[in-house]
Scaffold this active site. Sequence first.
Site, PDB file in Angstrom:
ATOM      1  N   SER A 214       0.846  -1.197   0.000  1.00 53.68           N
ATOM      2  CA  SER A 214       0.000   0.000   0.000  1.00 53.68           C
ATOM      3  C   SER A 214       0.877   1.241   0.000  1.00 53.68           C
ATOM      4  CB  SER A 214      -0.861  -0.032   1.264  1.00 53.68           C
ATOM      5  OG  SER A 214      -1.754   1.034   1.266  1.00 53.68           O
ATOM      6  N   CYS A 344      -6.994   0.865  11.911  1.00 56.00           N
ATOM      7  CA  CYS A 344      -8.007   0.277  11.036  1.00 56.00           C
ATOM      8  C   CYS A 344      -9.080  -0.417  11.850  1.00 56.00           C
ATOM      9  CB  CYS A 344      -7.343  -0.711  10.095  1.00 56.00           C
ATOM     10  SG  CYS A 344      -5.785  -0.072   9.531  1.00 56.00           S
TER      11      CYS A 344
END
Length: 403
Positions: A214, A344
């Site tokens: 990412s 997250c």
Amino acid sequence: MLASTMSNGLPLYLDNHSTTRVDPRVVAAMLPMLTENYGNAGSVSHPYGWEAAEAVNRSRETIAAAIQAKPREIVFTSGATESNNLAIRGIAEHPRRQGDQILSVATEHKAVLDPLARLQRRLGLEIRLLPVAGVGSDCPGRLDPQQVADAITDRTALVSVMLANNEIGVIQPLAEIGAICRERGVPLHCDATQALGKIPIDARTLNVDLMSFSAHKLYGPKGVGCLYIRRGAPRLRLEPQIDGGGQEQNYRSGTLNTAGIVGFAKAVELCLAEMPTESVRLRGLRDRLFERLETRLDRVVLNGPPLTPELRLDNNLNCSFALVDGEALMMSMGELAVSSGSACTSTNPEPSHVLRAIGLSDDATRSSLRFGLGRFNTEQEIDRASDLIVESVARLRKMSSMA
Ligand code: PMP
């Protein structure tokens, strides 16, 4: 020298595992892709499309070279969550999947654990989460490759093990795990989101088949990442998760995020060029932070592996502060942006599954904070952060002793 994070009037940023500030050099590389070179990389009939496709190709080459892969082994996605889902569900949902069991690890990110849980519910697959070494061992958080060797059966369709953990920074012995999987003919997926740009990654020597990345963890933009899909014999069979225009060799349809991809490649290039000096600098700052906490406060416990480069990410620190609630500590330090676990999962107030997996008590887990250092942090900031933490911990302990 780029500006430190303290100069913007906002809290001092020590949450670089959650995300990172986009490097101004990355922004500069991305801008023309938004303003002039805005073509669709799939448009073959005019120069706007050709130039966009050319920029994507160059970026693909840069990213592939960074992990010793071939450009056609890189499939662009929206980030590591999507890459993990494509890898795991892609293997599990393929009609010619080679078994009905998947092996993974208790300390994986939710972007691995949740797709696995869904596969268990929906397809009845057996998911086995292997334990890691606990508190008191040489390297808390580390997966013993022998665990993988012992757990693989002829029903195993996939093994998924992360390279570096997002909470305690532990680096897993992927090359050894990869060699075992390769020998037994089981595909290996690796979530390498926290590792790219921090430690060298060689897809060949790690023996991985699928690897997730990412851009926003390495000073690139959010919303872009990729999945490495090894090409070789036998060919990996993955069921696409997004159908449409057939982009990315049909693995992942959708118009390519050209600015994001160019930014991702620039971010990778900068991290690679700066890694030798930056890793030493970050390790120095991280060690300084821990030392200043440990010498000025009682009962500060390091969570996870020792502060050794082969075992732990240089920018990671995770500690518990006995008798103090981590959430309360965080709230009391408005000038410091840190986290008590994975951002997250911050909508979920449960104590960290990673800290529990290494055997921390609920109390120790609740009194823990994670510090993620990054490119824009300075020594002055680290000293300021340690002062803030020491003051807050002392104040909260005093209050609780009076209660
Ligand atoms: N895996 C790991 C190890 C991570 O740290 C993160 C981000 N917290 C993800 C996956 C998800 O990445 P993204 O935000 O790109 O979806």
